[in-house]
Design a protein around this motif. Structure first.
Motif, PDB file in Angstrom:
ATOM      1  N   ARG A  21       7.756 -40.557  11.260  1.00  0.00           N
ATOM      2  CA  ARG A  21       7.799 -41.207   9.950  1.00  0.00           C
ATOM      3  C   ARG A  21       7.924 -42.724  10.067  1.00  0.00           C
ATOM      4  NH1 ARG A  21      12.042 -38.084   6.187  1.00  0.00           N
ATOM      5  NH2 ARG A  21      13.277 -38.147   8.113  1.00  0.00           N
ATOM      6  N   SER A  22       8.389 -43.196  11.213  1.00  0.00           N
ATOM      7  CA  SER A  22       8.509 -44.643  11.417  1.00  0.00           C
ATOM      8  C   SER A  22       7.152 -45.315  11.609  1.00  0.00           C
ATOM      9  CB  SER A  22       9.386 -44.930  12.639  1.00  0.00           C
ATOM     10  OG  SER A  22       8.840 -44.324  13.807  1.00  0.00           O
ATOM     11  N   ILE A  23       6.100 -44.532  11.821  1.00  0.00           N
ATOM     12  CA  ILE A  23       4.755 -45.082  11.983  1.00  0.00           C
ATOM     13  C   ILE A  23       4.033 -44.979  10.653  1.00  0.00           C
ATOM     14  CG2 ILE A  23       2.538 -44.841  13.174  1.00  0.00           C
ATOM     15  CD1 ILE A  23       4.086 -43.854  15.609  1.00  0.00           C
ATOM     16  N   ASP A  24       3.807 -46.121  10.026  1.00  0.00           N
ATOM     17  CA  ASP A  24       3.208 -46.173   8.695  1.00  0.00           C
ATOM     18  C   ASP A  24       1.718 -45.836   8.740  1.00  0.00           C
ATOM     19  OD1 ASP A  24       2.817 -46.766   5.951  1.00  0.00           O
ATOM     20  OD2 ASP A  24       2.219 -48.814   6.475  1.00  0.00           O
ATOM     21  N   ARG A  25       0.996 -46.512   9.613  1.00  0.00           N
ATOM     22  CA  ARG A  25      -0.445 -46.296   9.731  1.00  0.00           C
ATOM     23  C   ARG A  25      -0.862 -46.330  11.194  1.00  0.00           C
ATOM     24  NH1 ARG A  25      -3.836 -49.476   4.967  1.00  0.00           N
ATOM     25  NH2 ARG A  25      -2.975 -48.287   3.213  1.00  0.00           N
ATOM     26  N   TYR A  26      -1.830 -45.501  11.533  1.00  0.00           N
ATOM     27  CA  TYR A  26      -2.396 -45.580  12.875  1.00  0.00           C
ATOM     28  C   TYR A  26      -3.877 -45.248  12.831  1.00  0.00           C
ATOM     29  CZ  TYR A  26      -2.378 -40.432  13.124  1.00  0.00           C
ATOM     30  OH  TYR A  26      -2.614 -39.103  12.888  1.00  0.00           O
ATOM     31  N   MET A  27      -4.593 -45.751  13.805  1.00  0.00           N
ATOM     32  CA  MET A  27      -6.028 -45.498  13.950  1.00  0.00           C
ATOM     33  C   MET A  27      -6.375 -45.624  15.424  1.00  0.00           C
ATOM     34  SD  MET A  27      -9.181 -47.703  12.322  1.00  0.00           S
ATOM     35  CE  MET A  27     -10.844 -47.635  13.025  1.00  0.00           C
ATOM     36  N   TRP A  28      -7.044 -44.616  15.969  1.00  0.00           N
ATOM     37  CA  TRP A  28      -7.469 -44.698  17.350  1.00  0.00           C
ATOM     38  C   TRP A  28      -8.737 -43.872  17.559  1.00  0.00           C
ATOM     39  CZ3 TRP A  28      -7.829 -40.375  20.515  1.00  0.00           C
ATOM     40  CH2 TRP A  28      -7.161 -39.225  20.100  1.00  0.00           C
ATOM     41  N   LEU A  29      -9.440 -44.176  18.613  1.00  0.00           N
ATOM     42  CA  LEU A  29     -10.630 -43.424  18.979  1.00  0.00           C
ATOM     43  C   LEU A  29     -10.904 -43.607  20.472  1.00  0.00           C
ATOM     44  CD1 LEU A  29     -13.851 -45.340  17.915  1.00  0.00           C
ATOM     45  CD2 LEU A  29     -11.588 -46.310  17.615  1.00  0.00           C
ATOM     46  N   ILE A  30     -11.773 -42.799  20.997  1.00  0.00           N
ATOM     47  CA  ILE A  30     -12.151 -42.891  22.403  1.00  0.00           C
ATOM     48  C   ILE A  30     -13.459 -43.660  22.510  1.00  0.00           C
ATOM     49  CG2 ILE A  30     -12.895 -41.581  24.423  1.00  0.00           C
ATOM     50  CD1 ILE A  30     -10.991 -39.367  23.548  1.00  0.00           C
ATOM     51  N   HIS A  31     -13.445 -44.741  23.249  1.00  0.00           N
ATOM     52  CA  HIS A  31     -14.639 -45.530  23.517  1.00  0.00           C
ATOM     53  C   HIS A  31     -15.293 -44.991  24.790  1.00  0.00           C
ATOM     54  CE1 HIS A  31     -13.340 -49.342  21.077  1.00  0.00           C
ATOM     55  NE2 HIS A  31     -13.597 -48.305  20.327  1.00  0.00           N
ATOM     56  N   ASP A  32     -16.354 -44.237  24.637  1.00  0.00           N
ATOM     57  CA  ASP A  32     -17.022 -43.651  25.798  1.00  0.00           C
ATOM     58  C   ASP A  32     -18.525 -43.908  25.799  1.00  0.00           C
ATOM     59  OD1 ASP A  32     -17.677 -42.102  23.645  1.00  0.00           O
ATOM     60  OD2 ASP A  32     -17.075 -40.186  24.540  1.00  0.00           O
ATOM     61  N   ARG A  33     -18.958 -44.850  24.951  1.00  0.00           N
ATOM     62  CA  ARG A  33     -20.390 -45.164  24.867  1.00  0.00           C
ATOM     63  C   ARG A  33     -20.683 -46.633  25.157  1.00  0.00           C
ATOM     64  NH1 ARG A  33     -22.922 -41.397  21.486  1.00  0.00           N
ATOM     65  NH2 ARG A  33     -24.862 -42.393  22.146  1.00  0.00           N
ATOM     66  N   ASP A  34     -19.658 -47.373  25.589  1.00  0.00           N
ATOM     67  CA  ASP A  34     -19.839 -48.796  25.847  1.00  0.00           C
ATOM     68  C   ASP A  34     -20.434 -49.008  27.237  1.00  0.00           C
ATOM     69  OD1 ASP A  34     -18.717 -49.485  23.403  1.00  0.00           O
ATOM     70  OD2 ASP A  34     -16.690 -49.472  24.228  1.00  0.00           O
ATOM     71  N   GLU A  35     -21.541 -49.687  27.281  1.00  0.00           N
ATOM     72  CA  GLU A  35     -22.216 -49.930  28.557  1.00  0.00           C
ATOM     73  C   GLU A  35     -21.366 -50.851  29.435  1.00  0.00           C
ATOM     74  OE1 GLU A  35     -26.529 -51.622  30.190  1.00  0.00           O
ATOM     75  OE2 GLU A  35     -26.200 -51.275  28.050  1.00  0.00           O
ATOM     76  N   GLY A  36     -21.197 -50.462  30.695  1.00  0.00           N
ATOM     77  CA  GLY A  36     -20.433 -51.273  31.629  1.00  0.00           C
ATOM     78  C   GLY A  36     -18.936 -51.120  31.502  1.00  0.00           C
ATOM     79  N   SER A  37     -18.473 -50.176  30.685  1.00  0.00           N
ATOM     80  CA  SER A  37     -17.036 -49.973  30.492  1.00  0.00           C
ATOM     81  C   SER A  37     -16.703 -48.498  30.670  1.00  0.00           C
ATOM     82  CB  SER A  37     -16.613 -50.441  29.096  1.00  0.00           C
ATOM     83  OG  SER A  37     -15.241 -50.200  28.872  1.00  0.00           O
ATOM     84  N   ALA A  38     -15.656 -48.211  31.448  1.00  0.00           N
ATOM     85  CA  ALA A  38     -15.242 -46.829  31.654  1.00  0.00           C
ATOM     86  C   ALA A  38     -14.669 -46.256  30.362  1.00  0.00           C
ATOM     87  CB  ALA A  38     -14.204 -46.760  32.767  1.00  0.00           C
ATOM     88  N   PRO A  39     -14.804 -44.971  30.126  1.00  0.00           N
ATOM     89  CA  PRO A  39     -14.235 -44.356  28.919  1.00  0.00           C
ATOM     90  C   PRO A  39     -12.744 -44.662  28.799  1.00  0.00           C
ATOM     91  CG  PRO A  39     -15.682 -42.807  30.020  1.00  0.00           C
ATOM     92  CD  PRO A  39     -15.530 -43.980  30.951  1.00  0.00           C
ATOM     93  N   HIS A  40     -12.338 -45.072  27.611  1.00  0.00           N
ATOM     94  CA  HIS A  40     -10.941 -45.429  27.400  1.00  0.00           C
ATOM     95  C   HIS A  40     -10.533 -45.131  25.965  1.00  0.00           C
ATOM     96  CE1 HIS A  40     -13.372 -48.948  26.347  1.00  0.00           C
ATOM     97  NE2 HIS A  40     -12.426 -49.275  25.485  1.00  0.00           N
TER      98      HIS A  40
END
Length: 251
Positions: A67-86
């Motif tokens: 309940r102490s977390i008002d808002r959150y947003m996250w996703l997995i970046h796995d389509r960025d060229e030259g960058s490992a999935p994170h």
């Protein structure tokens, strides 16, 4: 002790450390822990060499339900060229916390957590970073970043409505407006937009300029009334002059 994380030591070999140990390693002796209400986080999904899982998504998902977390947003970046999935995201708390506290709650190492701060003189760091996570801005597209869809996002609020309202996007097609603050202020002065409409379409501009927008709106209406009065007077004087000329010619 929390989730153990693999980290590369000075010798190049991996070692297991807890989130709290990682946090303590970052804090100079006697330093006051940094507290913040907004945080961003980024973490590779797996170790690039061993394939060991870094991101404990179950722990993260459970921690974000606090309940102490008002808002959150996250996703997995796995389509960025030259960058490992994170995994990458942002959150806003009801009260400020330290990275040590968040590390324990979310199961993230301290190295993955950074305070999310507004730039000098500008508000909306959370809104801007949430949009950045999608890579939907013109700048991100020009940098060749992959544009992630809304369906890839995990969140507990209507992030699309927040982003569109903050950046003043049109409802149909989410086409960004190119109006500057001065252009919006001019519209208010000319009576083409009310302060209430600015609040709905450009909330951050309204927050930063609400007093001057109200003054501009009333001043514009007053100036238009004066202009109308002067125009009507000039028209009457013109008609009177025309009638006098006609009388003189008739005489």
């Amino acid at each position: 002790m929390g989730t153990a994380w693999a980290s590369m030591g000075a010798t190049g070999h991996s070692s297991s450390v807890s989130p709290v140990q990682a946090t303590n390693a970052l804090q100079p002796p006697g330093a006051t822990p940094i507290r913040a209400r907004m945080w961003k986080f980024s973490l590779p999904l797996r170790h690039p060499d061993t394939g060991r899982l870094f991101a404990d998504i179950d722990h993260l998902s459970a921690g974000l339900q606090r309940r102490s977390i008002d808002r959150y947003m996250w996703l997995i970046h796995d389509r960025d060229e030259g960058s490992a999935p994170h995994l990458q995201g942002a959150l806003r708390l009801t009260n400020s916390r330290t990275s040590t506290q968040l590390s324990s709650i979310l199961g993230l190492p301290a190295t993955a957590l950074r305070p999310l701060r507004d730039r000098s003189g500008q508000h909306g760091a959370f809104e801007r970073y949430c949009r950045y996570l999608l890579h939907e801005s013109i700048e991100a597209q020009e940098d060749g970043k992959f544009h992630y869809s809304d369906s890839a996002v995990h969140s507990n609020f209507d992030f699309r409505d927040m982003i569109d309202r903050y950046f003043g996007f049109a409802a149909s097609g989410c086409v960004p407006t190119v109006e500057s603050t001065d252009q919006i202020r001019l519209k208010v002065y000319n009576g083409d937009m009310t302060p209430s409409e600015v609040h709905a379409l450009h909330p951050m501009i309204f927050i930063r300029n609400h007093k001057s927008l109200e003054e501009l709106y009333h001043k514009g209406r007053h100036d238009r009334e004066i202009a109308t009065t002067l125009a009507e007077r000039a028209a009457r004087e013109g008609e009177s002059a025309s009638d006098s000329s006609a009388e003189i010619r008739a005489a």
